[in-house]
Design a protein around this motif. Structure first.
Motif, PDB file in Angstrom:
ATOM      1  N   PRO A 119      51.547  12.749  -1.666  1.00  0.00           N
ATOM      2  CA  PRO A 119      51.322  11.538  -2.465  1.00  0.00           C
ATOM      3  C   PRO A 119      51.797  10.294  -1.705  1.00  0.00           C
ATOM      4  O   PRO A 119      52.733  10.354  -0.895  1.00  0.00           O
TER       5      PRO A 119
ATOM      6  N   ASP B  31      48.402  11.674  -7.769  1.00  0.00           N
ATOM      7  CA  ASP B  31      49.796  11.224  -7.772  1.00  0.00           C
ATOM      8  C   ASP B  31      49.999  10.100  -6.759  1.00  0.00           C
ATOM      9  O   ASP B  31      49.503  10.152  -5.625  1.00  0.00           O
ATOM     10  N   ASP B  32      50.759   9.064  -7.197  1.00  0.00           N
ATOM     11  CA  ASP B  32      51.114   7.926  -6.341  1.00  0.00           C
ATOM     12  C   ASP B  32      52.527   7.518  -6.723  1.00  0.00           C
ATOM     13  O   ASP B  32      52.782   7.091  -7.856  1.00  0.00           O
TER      14      ASP B  32
ATOM     15  N   CYS C 195      44.802  16.102  -2.599  1.00  0.00           N
ATOM     16  CA  CYS C 195      46.111  15.522  -2.905  1.00  0.00           C
ATOM     17  C   CYS C 195      46.726  16.186  -4.139  1.00  0.00           C
ATOM     18  O   CYS C 195      46.003  16.741  -4.982  1.00  0.00           O
TER      19      CYS C 195
END
Length: 893
Positions: free
Chosen positions: A374, A338-339, A320
Motif C-alpha cells: 500500500p 489500501d492507502d 495491491c
C-alpha cells in the motif's frame, strides 16, 4: 454454432480508428498507451496468419473466450418446441424439437421419433413454415404426426400432453416479424435504450443509448448528453451492469445520472431527457431475449473490514492489498485499494461475489507474483501477517472467491486481441506473457510508448480471439513491425520466402485490385447460410485429387456461413491433392462477374514450402451450387464430388465410366504440353517436334507393363492415367523423389503464360516408379540427374518389389467384425487396447468417444484435445486411419 472455424476474412486496408479526445472513462488518459498513428504502419494491411507464422506463435483457442462463444449462439436453444409443416403433407403440422442450431438454420426432429436421428432435418428460420406451440389450435390447423410414425402411438393427444409438459416453446417474435431468425447481438440496434448501473452505487441507474454495436461490444452514451462523446462507455452486452428499461422502477431503485456528469445539465433538462427516453423505450422496447444469457448474481459472504488482494482498476499493472469498505446487500459490496498516506486517494470498486480481479490474501505469494505494498507502507518487505496485526483486520475466507485456478486454456505466448485499458475504443494485437491461475499478463503491440504488461482475468469481456476485429469490420491496432500482405498476383501461386523465377510475372498493384466490401451489418440471415455440402468420395476425383485422401475426408461440412463452409471445403480439397500448389493455382482462376463474392486467402503446404493464393468465394446460398460446379470443372473432377447433393449409390453424372484421361473430354480437351525425349532440345528450338502419338504409345506400354507386373490398378492412386503434362510430377509425388528444377519452374510460372517445353528425360518416368531402396544415394542421384540415364530397371526387380509391397500392405490390412459407426465407447476402448496404443484407452473412456467420434478424429484434434505429444499422437492416428480404411473398404458401399 458458427465459429469455426476461423474469423479471418479479407478486408480493405486497415485504417486506424481516430482516438477521441477527452479524459473520460471511455477515452482515458492516453499518454502512456497512445498508439503510434504517425508511424509507417498506418497503411499496412495486417495479416494474422502471416504474423503467427513469422512469430511462431499460436492463437488463443476461440473456445477460451466464453463471452464471444455466447454471442454467436442463436436465440433458439436446443430442446425448444415448435410447430412445423409436415414434409409429406404441407397442409398439416406437427410438433418438432430443436436438436441444434447453426446461424439461421435449425436441426429439427419430429416429436415421436425419440432418440432416432435418421429423420432429422434442417430448415431455415427465414423461409420455413415454423410457428410457436399452440399456433395450430389458434388458427384451426391440423396437427398430424408424420406417416412414418403414425402407427407408433394409439393416442397422440396423450403423447403430446406428456411430451410438452414442462417444455419451452420457441418465442413467437423470433419466428415472425422483424426479429425473425435474429440472435441476441443482432437484436441490439443503434439507438436501442438500456439501463446502466452506476459504477459506485448499485441502487442507482441511468438510461444509455447504443451508439455502436461491434459484435456485441456496445458503445453507450448517456441520454441527455447526445451532443458530446466524451463520456461514452464501452461494455459487452453480457455485462451485469446492463438491464432492460423498466428494471430500475420494477426493483424500486433510483433513476439518476452519475455524479460525474450530474452538473453538466439542470435538473429539468435531466428530467426531460429521462421522460423522452422512457417513452421511446416503451414504443420500441428491446426484446428480452437480449438479456437471456445474463448470469444471476450469487450471494457473497464478505463483511466490512475484511482484507483481500485486488487488481488496481486505475493502474491494472499492479495487485495491491485491499479492504471491504461497504456491504450494500447480499449481492453487492465496495472494495477499496489500501492507502496508508495521511491524504489517501480513494480507489474504490463496486464488486459482487463473482467480480473479476479480487483474490484471497497470499494469492500473490502462492503464485510467485509481486504484490505492490500500500502507498505509505513503512516496512521494507510487505508481510500479510504483520499487516493484519497492524490493521487489526481479518482475511476474507476462500469461500468468498470464485475458482482462482481456472485458466480456460490460455497459455504463455498465445496471441489474441485486447482492449487498450486507457483508450477503450482501441483494440490491439496482444501477447500473453504470463498466466497465473485465472489472471493473465498481456503485452499490447503497436503502442508508441513502452508500457508494462497489464492484468486481465481469463473471463474478461475486454479480450477477443484472433480475427474478431476483422470479422466485425472494426479497426485493429497492429504491431509496429506489421506483416504486410503481399501484392496480389494473377493466376500465380508463389512459395513463401522464396524469390520468384526468372519467368516474368504480370503484377497488378494492390490498390487497383477490386476488393469487395465486407458485410458490416453483423447479421447472418438465411441468405448467407450455406446448406450442408457433401463430399461424395465415390465420384470421380480427376487428375488433381488423390482418391484415397478424398475418401478420408468427412462425409459433409456445414451448414453454416457460406464463406466459412466453402473455405473449409476448399482447404480440405487442397490438402487432398497430389500437388496442392497446382490446385491452389487453379482455384485462383475460378470466378464469375455475377457472383457476390468475398476474397479469402488459402494456404497449401508441399515439400516444406507454403503457398498462398487469394480465392474468390461466394457469399450467398443461391450461388453455392454454381460455385461448387465451377470448382469441380476447374479441377476436372465429377461435378458432384463436393456439392449440396448427396450421391447415395450411382452418380447422376455417371462419372464412374470415365477414366482420368478420358474424363477431360467432359469439359473439353485440355491443351497438351509436348515434352521432348532426350536429345531433342535442338529440334524443339528449330520448330521440329516429335508427334504426340509416339509419346502416348510409350506411355501406354509402360502402363500395361506396370499393371501386368504388379496386378494392382493404379487408377486410385492417380499415377498411371494422369494427364500427360502432369504425369511425371505425380509419379514423383508417389515415390517421394527429390524436387527438380523443372518442377520448381512449373510451380512458380504463370499458367496463362506461353507453353514452356520441359527438358525432363522421358525415361525418368519409368525410373521414378522404382522404390527408394533401389535408388542410388542422394549425392550420386544428384550427379546422375545432370546426364541421361543409360538403362531402366528390369521387369523382374520391379515385380519382386511390388509383390513385397503388396505383402506388406496385406499384413497391415485391418478386417473389422462390425461397422465402426455403430461402435459404443466400450467397443472403441476394446479396439485401442488391442493396438500398441493401449495405454491411451482410458482417455477414450473418459472422453466418451464412440465409433462415430473415432472416425472424425484427426492429428490436430488428437494433439489438442488429448494433450498428447507428437509421437504418441501420430501412432494413435495411424491406428485410427486403419479403421477408416477398413470402414471404407467393408461398409462404405
Amino acid at each position: 454454432m458458427e465459429t469455426r472455424a476461423s474469423f479471418i476474412a479479407t478486408m480493405q486496408e486497415t485504417q486506424h480508428l481516430s482516438p477521441e479526445k477527452g479524459q473520460s472513462p471511455a477515452n482515458g488518459n492516453r499518454e502512456q498507451f497512445d498508439s503510434d498513428e504517425g508511424s509507417s504502419i498506418e497503411d499496412a494491411d495486417f495479416n494474422w496468419d502471416e504474423f503467427l507464422e513469422e512469430t511462431g506463435a499460436s492463437a488463443a483457442p476461440h473456445t477460451s473466450f466464453k463471452h464471444v462463444e455466447i454471442s454467436l449462439q442463436s436465440s433458439f436453444q436446443p430442446g425448444m418446441k415448435l410447430e412445423v409443416a409436415n414434409k409429406s403433407n404441407p397442409d398439416t403440422y406437427w410438433v418438432a424439437t430443436i436438436i441444434t442450431t447453426c446461424g439461421q438454420l435449425l436441426l429439427l426432429r419430429y416429436c415421436g421419433y425419440g432418440d432416432d436421428r435418421r429423420a432429422d432435418f434442417w430448415c431455415d428460420v427465414m423461409t420455413a413454415d415454423l410457428h410457436p406451440v399452440g399456433w395450430c389450435t389458434q388458427n384451426n390447423k391440423v396437427l398430424m404426426p408424420p406417416d412414418a410414425i403414425k402407427e407408433k402411438y394409439v393416442d397422440w393427444t396423450e403423447f403430446l400432453i406428456h411430451d410438452l409438459t414442462g417444455a419451452r416453446t420457441a418465442p413467437a417474435n423470433l419466428l415472425e416479424g422483424p426479429l425473425r431468425g435474429k440472435n441476441p447481438v443482432d437484436l441490439i440496434t443503434v439507438d436501442s435504450l438500456i439501463e446502466l448501473q452506476d459504477s459506485q452505487n448499485p441502487f442507482q441507474y441511468w438510461i444509455v443509448s447504443v451508439v455502436e454495436n461491434v459484435g456485441g461490444r456496445l458503445r453507450l452514451r448517456y441520454v441527455g448528453l447526445e451532443e458530446t462523446e466524451s463520456y461514452d462507455q464501452w461494455l459487452f452486452y453480457l455485462d451485469c451492469r446492463l438491464r432492460p428499461v423498466g428494471w430500475c422502477q420494477e426493483n424500486k431503485y433510483r433513476m439518476d445520472p452519475p455524479a460525474d456528469i450530474y452538473s453538466l445539465k439542470t435538473v429539468s433538462e435531466w428530467k426531460c431527457s429521462l421522460e423522452k427516453s422512457l417513452n421511446d423505450a416503451a414504443n420500441f422496447p428491446l426484446p428480452m431475449e437480449v438479456f437471456k444469457d445474463h448470469a444471476d448474481l450469487r450471494n457473497h459472504f464478505f463483511a466490512v473490514g475484511m482484507k483481500l488482494e485486488a487488481v488496481n482498476v486505475r493502474e491494472p499493472f499492479h495487485i495491491c492489498p485491499a479492504s471491504v469498505t461497504k456491504v450494500f446487500n447480499n449481492h453487492y459490496l465496495q472494495v477499496t485499494i489500501d492507502d496508508l498516506r495521511p491524504e489517501p486517494s480513494k480507489i474504490s470498486m463496486l464488486c459482487h461475489a463473482d467480480s473479476l480481479g479480487i483474490l484471497p490474501i497470499q494469492w500473490c505469494l502462492k503464485n510467485g507474483v509481486n504484490l505492490t505494498p500500500p502507498k505509505g507502507y513503512s516496512g521494507q518487505d510487505f508481510d500479510w501477517a504483520d499487516y493484519q496485526k497492524q490493521c487489526g483486520a481479518e482475511a476474507a475466507p476462500h469461500l468468498c472467491f470464485r475458482n482462482t485456478s481456472f485458466s480456460r486454456g490460455f497459455t504463455k505466448n498465445m496471441k489474441l486481441e485486447a482492449v487498450n485499458p486507457r483508450n477503450p475504443a482501441e483494440i490491439c494485437v496482444a501477447s500473453i506473457t504470463s498466466v497465473k491461475g485465472r489472471l493473465m499478463w498481456l503485452h499490447l503491440e503497436g503502442l508508441q510508448m513502452p508500457s508494462p504488461e497489464y492484468i486481465v482475468d481469463v473471463e474478461s469481456m475486454d479480450i477477443f480471439p484472433v480475427g474478431w476485429c476483422e470479422a466485425n469490420a472494426y479497426n485493429l491496432t497492429p504491431p509496429h513491425k506489421a506483416v504486410l500482405r503481399r501484392k496480389r498476383r494473377i493466376a500465380v501461386v508463389q512459395p513463401e520466402k522464396q524469390l520468384s523465377s526468372t519467368v516474368p510475372v504480370e503484377k497488378i498493384p494492390h490498390d487497383l485490385c477490386p476488393v469487395p466490401q465486407p458485410d458490416t451489418t453483423g447479421t447472418v440471415n438465411g441468405r448467407y447460410c450455406c446448406p450442408q455440402l457433401y463430399i461424395n468420395h465415390r465420384c470421380f476425383s480427376g487428375p488433381y485429387l488423390n482418391k484415397g485422401r478424398i475418401a478420408e475426408l468427412p462425409q459433409s461440412v456445414g451448414p453454416g456461413k457460406c464463406v466459412l463452409v466453402l473455405k473449409e471445403v476448399l482447404s480440405m480439397v487442397i490438402n487432398a491433392a497430389y500437388k496442392p500448389g497446382s490446385v491452389l493455382r487453379e482455384l485462383q482462376l475460378v470466378e464469375d462477374p455475377q457472383w457476390n463474392f468475398q476474397e479469402e486467402t488459402l494456404k497449401a503446404k508441399y515439400r516444406g514450402k507454403t503457398y498462398r493464393a487469394t480465392v474468390k468465394i461466394v457469399r450467398t446460398s443461391d450461388q453455392v451450387a454454381d460455385f461448387c460446379r465451377r470448382v469441380c470443372a476447374k479441377l476436372e473432377c465429377c461435378p458432384n464430388l463436393f456439392s449440396p447433393v448427396l450421391v447415395a449409390e450411382v452418380c447422376p453424372e455417371n462419372c464412374s465410366i470415365h477414366t482420368k484421361t478420358k474424363y477431360t473430354y467432359y469439359y473439353g480437351k485440355r491443351k497438351k504440353i509436348i515434352k521432348p525425349p532426350i536429345g531433342e532440345n535442338n529440334n524443339m528450338k528449330s520448330g521440329h517436334v516429335k508427334p504426340a502419338r509416339r509419346r502416348k504409345r510409350r506411355k501406354s506400354i509402360f502402363v500395361q507393363k506396370k499393371r501386368r507386373s504388379s496386378a494392382v490398378d493404379l487408377n486410385a492412386a492417380g499415377s498411371a492415367e494422369e494427364s500427360e503434362d502432369d504425369e511425371p510430377d505425380v509419379m514423383e509425388d508417389e515415390t517421394g523423389s527429390e524436387e527438380t528444377s523443372s518442377e520448381l519452374r512449373d510451380d512458380q510460372t504463370d499458367t496463362s503464360s506461353a507453353e514452356v517445353p520441359s527438358a525432363r528425360p522421358r525415361r525418368a518416368v519409368t525410373l521414378r516408379s522404382s522404390t527408394e531402396s533401389d535408388r542410388p544415394p542422394p549425392m550420386e542421384r544428384a550427379r546422375r540427374s545432370r546426364r541421361p540415364q543409360p538403362h531402366s530397371y528390369g521387369e523382374a526387380e520391379k515385380c519382386i518389389q511390388v509383390k513385397e509391397e503388396i505383402k506388406q500392405e496385406e499384413e497391415e490390412k485391418l478386417i473389422l467384425d462390425s461397422n465402426p459407426l455403430e461402435w459404443t465407447v466400450t467397443d472403441v476402448v476394446r479396439f485401442i487396447k488391442l493396438t500398441d496404443c493401449a495405454p491411451l484407452a482410458k482417455i477414450f473412456q473418459e472422453q466418451d468417444i464412440d465409433g462415430q467420434a473415432l472416425l472424425l478424429l484427426t492429428l490436430p484434434t488428437v494433439q489438442e484435445c488429448m494433450e498428447l505429444k507428437l509421437g504418441p499422437a501420430i501412432k494413435l492416428c495411424h491406428q485410427i486411419e486403419r479403421v477408416k480404411v477398413a470402414f471404407y473398404a467393408q461398409y462404405a458401399n
